[in-house]
Scaffold this active site. Structure first.
Site, PDB file in Angstrom:
ATOM      1  N   ASP A  23      86.113  51.237 117.909  1.00  0.00           N
ATOM      2  CA  ASP A  23      86.491  52.433 118.655  1.00  0.00           C
ATOM      3  C   ASP A  23      87.696  52.178 119.549  1.00  0.00           C
ATOM      4  OD1 ASP A  23      84.905  50.684 120.233  1.00  0.00           O
ATOM      5  OD2 ASP A  23      84.701  52.255 121.736  1.00  0.00           O
ATOM      6  N   GLU A  24      88.297  53.259 120.018  1.00  0.00           N
ATOM      7  CA  GLU A  24      89.344  53.252 121.044  1.00  0.00           C
ATOM      8  C   GLU A  24      90.431  52.220 120.760  1.00  0.00           C
ATOM      9  OE1 GLU A  24      87.121  54.874 124.995  1.00  0.00           O
ATOM     10  OE2 GLU A  24      86.888  52.744 124.589  1.00  0.00           O
ATOM     11  N   VAL A  25      91.057  52.356 119.604  1.00  0.00           N
ATOM     12  CA  VAL A  25      92.107  51.410 119.246  1.00  0.00           C
ATOM     13  C   VAL A  25      93.068  52.070 118.256  1.00  0.00           C
ATOM     14  CG1 VAL A  25      90.792  50.443 117.309  1.00  0.00           C
ATOM     15  CG2 VAL A  25      92.572  49.063 118.399  1.00  0.00           C
TER      16      VAL A  25
END
EC number: 3.2.1.52
Length: 860
Positions: A496-498
């Protein structure tokens, strides 16, 4: 002496109860030397607070109450031979102490002296009125006179008064409301079919043997600790019915099972009962009639998930737990332990139970803030008692990589960590943690978050995870992990979040992990995933929920580090896991997550500043029971509505567990369902936060102002900062408006009380600014009690600009000293002002939270 005593009693009968109760005065000489000895002893004992006093005659005198309840606050004020007049003579010694509770049992010696029933009842009512007058906050419990039995031929003047005792008890029961006490029926539990004291509970027809006191303890236990009458079970079983008998736990000496597979469960049950002071052995069934606890593998049919189902039957001579598997037996044992709350008797019942979801998880982030093995085990132990079965272990982060790699020791080198430098888990410690979980039927799911949240990896290895060399290193780490920890069926790859710079990264990693026979889990939305990977939702799934081949775990709005403690329990209890009422082809269950991004001063602050244990219990209830409400809401509901009543019923059970099982652990939650508010507004403030309106300009008159709505709760969220995803109490909140909230709080007497008060419960994730000096929040919110403004706390760091490396210290009401307010006797008026200008914060670290909290810390 007897004539003088009767004269005093008759004098009392000639006077009805006045508003001012005055007790008679008479000489000590009319009472026995033993009475005088005991009374003088009581007079010299220390004046302590928080006491629960047992007041009565020899039947009370005969018990070791402090030991019986294992509570130094429970104290004996029984005097053998005492009568109602004797209690009145020494009543000031009781009321001067201002005890929390008084349990009165008196009258059988009056009966033996042929004092009329009406006289005895009126004396007891005078006692009740005097306690109320002199110590208004003391709760008085009048216990029924016990039955008697003439079978032993002793105490004949007592044991021939059975009918008179019934008359007195009936009159005492009828007078509860008019004299402000609680009546407790002991008689029914001690009487045989003929209305006489059960012969096995006495050896003289009047006084009690040891086992009788255990029955008495069982009856009084919920009154002593303000518990529900029947044991509060969390999670509430799918099917449960209580009856009025009991299993004598104090007489049970054996746990029996014929199945060797269950010996571990039997030994674990034996150990946990031993910790309650109950000594048992583990044996095979003997065929005798003695009370036993039996564990049995047998067919239990349920609508779903039979592997974890169980049936628990409690009769007067046997407790039987039957399940399809040892895991089901374990679940049944957790329920049984909750049934044994008083350690003496178990109320008879029938329970058939099964989970609504197979995946019931709890996640901790130890990458940002390291937690000791002791603290982790504490949380896992609590998980197991409430039937959660997945422990999600997030141990890699930008801050630090916290699992030993013998191949790459630089990953855990102090210089590569930003916090808790040099603190990590060794291979042996993780093996120990896995075993600890396994013993409790919990599956540990390890997570190496990749390719995002991987700055610690890059510092240690000097390469990006998504690079070719980074992937090679990752594969080496994964191979080392899987060959070291072979028994873990799942592995979480993060994702996530990349920004994905290498589109082949996640597919290649997933194939590699799956080549070791592991089932993969990943955050969603996130990187591109194959259809075999279980998606752990942290935001909307963008319609993928409807793809039949995909599996999901729900963690949306289940991050307790973002939640106000009171909101957390409401929100979690109300929600539907995965927008469904039970497991289906897509949704396996959910995981409650703890992400304390901001640095903490001490590891225990993680549990103090986040509603971990209240949240776990609310989540356990919902993911085991299923059900819930559509959508996400932070509101309890309109007072008296079905949803509010359902929440209140759960809250009562939750608070029972706080009192019984969390006295030594952080449990940031207090009763809030009794708080009913009238909201007044909206008043257009044109962007002027300080602008005053009718409710504060004039003395608020509830009859003259028309409230917009009535709401319930200790925390009232006017508009949730994640609106419209999460619903607050206002259906159409508007910017540039001011709202007022009004409620009343009753106090039996003038006294200081402690309150949780707050207007912006800071999340433990973003780096939010602290309030300015002299303000509750930066919206100029205010609060008045009886017209007196309650000042904001003297903040330790007023105006501190948000900084993730500066720990919170007093910004949240749940971890700072409660606010002390002097309440008047009678009704106290609370008025709260809550203005707003814009719903948009200055940045994402400082969201606008339009809410307020006001709730007493203790209910008494």
């Amino acid at each position: 002496m007897k004539k003088a005593l009767l004269t005093i009693i008759c004098f009392l009968l000639q006077h009805s109860i006045f508003s001012q109760v005055v007790l008679p005065s008479y000489p000590d000489s009319i009472f026995s030397t033993y009475y005088q000895q005991r009374d003088s002893h009581f007079q010299t004992l220390p004046q302590t607070t928080g006491d629960i006093i047992f007041l009565g005659n020899s039947i009370t005198d005969g018990a070791e109450w402090t030991e019986l309840f294992n509570d130094i606050h429970v104290k004996n004020r029984g005097i053998s031979g005492d009568i109602t007049a004797g209690v009145m003579h020494r009543l000031d010694e009781i009321t001067n102490r201002k005890p929390v509770k008084v349990f009165l049992l008196i009258g059988v010696n009056d009966v033996a002296r042929n004092i009329p029933s009406d006289s005895i009842v009126k004396n007891i009512l005078i006692i009740a009125d005097y306690v109320r007058q002199q110590s208004p906050s003391t709760k008085l419990y009048v216990q029924s006179i016990l039955p008697v039995n003439n079978v032993y031929g002793k105490f004949n003047t007592h044991t021939d008064k059975g009918e008179q005792i019934k008359i007195i008890n009936a009159k005492l029961k009828a007078s509860t409301n008019s004299h402000a006490y609680t009546y407790i029926d002991l008689y029914s539990s001690f009487a045989d079919e003929n209305g006489k004291l059960k012969a096995n509970l006495t050896n003289d027809g009047l006084h009690l043997k040891g086992k009788a006191y255990l029955i008495w303890k069982h009856i009084l236990y919920p009154y002593i600790y303000d518990l529900e009458r029947n044991p509060s079970l969390i999670p509430l079983p799918q099917q449960v019915s209580f009856t009025t008998n009991y299993f004598p736990l104090f007489d049970c000496k054996k746990i029996v099972t014929e199945n060797s597979v269950l010996l571990n469960e039997a030994e674990n049950l034996k150990q946990q009962l031993w910790e309650k002071g109950i000594i048992m052995d583990v044996n095979k069934p003997s065929g005798t009639d003695e009370p036993v606890i039996e564990l049995e593998i047998g067919k239990v049919e349920t609508p779903m998930l039979e592997e974890e189902a169980y049936r628990l039957s409690v009769t007067q001579n046997r407790i039987l737990i039957r399940a399809n598997t040892a895991h089901g037996i374990f679940n049944g044992i957790q329920t049984l332990l909750q049934l044994t709350r008083d350690g003496s008797l178990v109320t008879t019942c029938e329970i058939t139970d099964w989970p609504a979801f197979s995946w019931r998880g709890y996640m901790v982030d130890v990458g940002r803030n390291f937690q000791s093995m002791q603290l982790l085990k504490q949380q896992i132990a609590v998980m197991s008692k409430y039937k959660l079965n997945i422990f999600h272990f997030h141990f890699t982060e930008d801050i630090a990589w916290r699992l030993q790699s013998k191949m790459y020791p630089q990953l855990t080198a102090p210089e590569n960590m930003l916090r808790n430098k040099g603190m990590y888990y060794t291979v042996d410690e993780l093996k120990e943690l896995i075993a600890y979980c396994k013993e409790r039927y919990i599956t540990l799911v390890s997570e190496i978050d990749m390719p995002g949240h991987s700055a610690a990896f890059k510092r240690a290895m000097g390469v990006d995870m998504q690079s070719d060399s980074g992937i090679v290193i990752l594969k080496n780490i994964l191979k080392e992990f899987f060959t070291t920890f072979k028994d873990l069926p799942y592995f979480h790859v993060g994702g996530d979040e990349v920004h994905i710079s290498n589109k082949n990264f996640m597919p290649e990693i997933l194939r590699y992990v799956e080549s070791f026979g592991k089932k993969t889990v990943a955050w969603s939305p996130g990187a591109s995933l194959d259809n075999k990977t279980i998606r752990q939702l942290w935001m909307s799934d963008n319609g993928k929920r409807n793809i039949s081949t995909l599996k999901f775990i729900d963690s949306r709005h289940l991050y307790i580090n973002h939640m106000d403690p009171l909101e957390a329990v409401v929100t979690i209890f109300n929600r539907q896991i995965g927008d469904t009422t039970r497991e289906d082809d897509n949704i396996n269950g959910g995981t409650l997550c703890l992400w304390p991004d901001r640095k903490v001063e001490n590891e225990t602050d993680i549990l103090k500043m986040n509603p971990v244990y209240p949240g776990i219990l609310a989540f356990a209830e919902r993911c085991w029971r299923g059900g819930g409400c559509k959508g996400w809401t932070a509101t309890i509901g309109t007072p008296g509505s079905p949803e509010a009543n359902e929440f209140t019923e759960f809250e009562n059970r939750l608070l029972d567990h706080k009192k019984l099982y969390f006295t030594e652990l952080p449990f940031p939650y207090v009763k809030q369902s009794q708080m009913v508010w009238r909201l007044y507004g909206p008043y257009e403030n044109n962007g002027e936060l300080s602008r005053q309106f009718e409710p504060e300009i004039e003395k608020l008159n509830e009859s003259q102002l028309v409230s917009s709505q009535i709401v319930t709760g200790g925390t009232i969220i006017l508009r949730h900062w994640w609106a419209p995803l999460i619903k607050g109490v206002l259906n159409h909140p508007k910017e540039n408006t001011t709202w007022y909230a009004y409620t009343k709080i009753w106090s039996d007497e003038e006294r200081l009380r402690e309150f949780w008060i707050g207007f912006n419960n800071l999340s433990r994730s973003p780096a939010t600014d602290s309030p300015d000096s002299g303000t509750w929040n930066n919206l100029q919110s205010e609060i008045w009690v009886n017209g007196n403004e309650i000042p904001a706390p003297d903040w330790k760091r007023p105006g501190q600009k948000g900084n993730s490396e500066i720990p919170l210290v007093d910004e949240g009401y749940e971890y700072r000293e409660p606010t002390k307010i002097l309440l008047h006797k009678g009704w106290n008026i609370v008025l709260i002002k809550s203005p707003i200008v814009s719903f948009k914060g200055k940045d994402w670290q400082n969201p606008v939270k339009w809410e307020f909290t006001f709730v007493p810390v203790c209910s008494y």
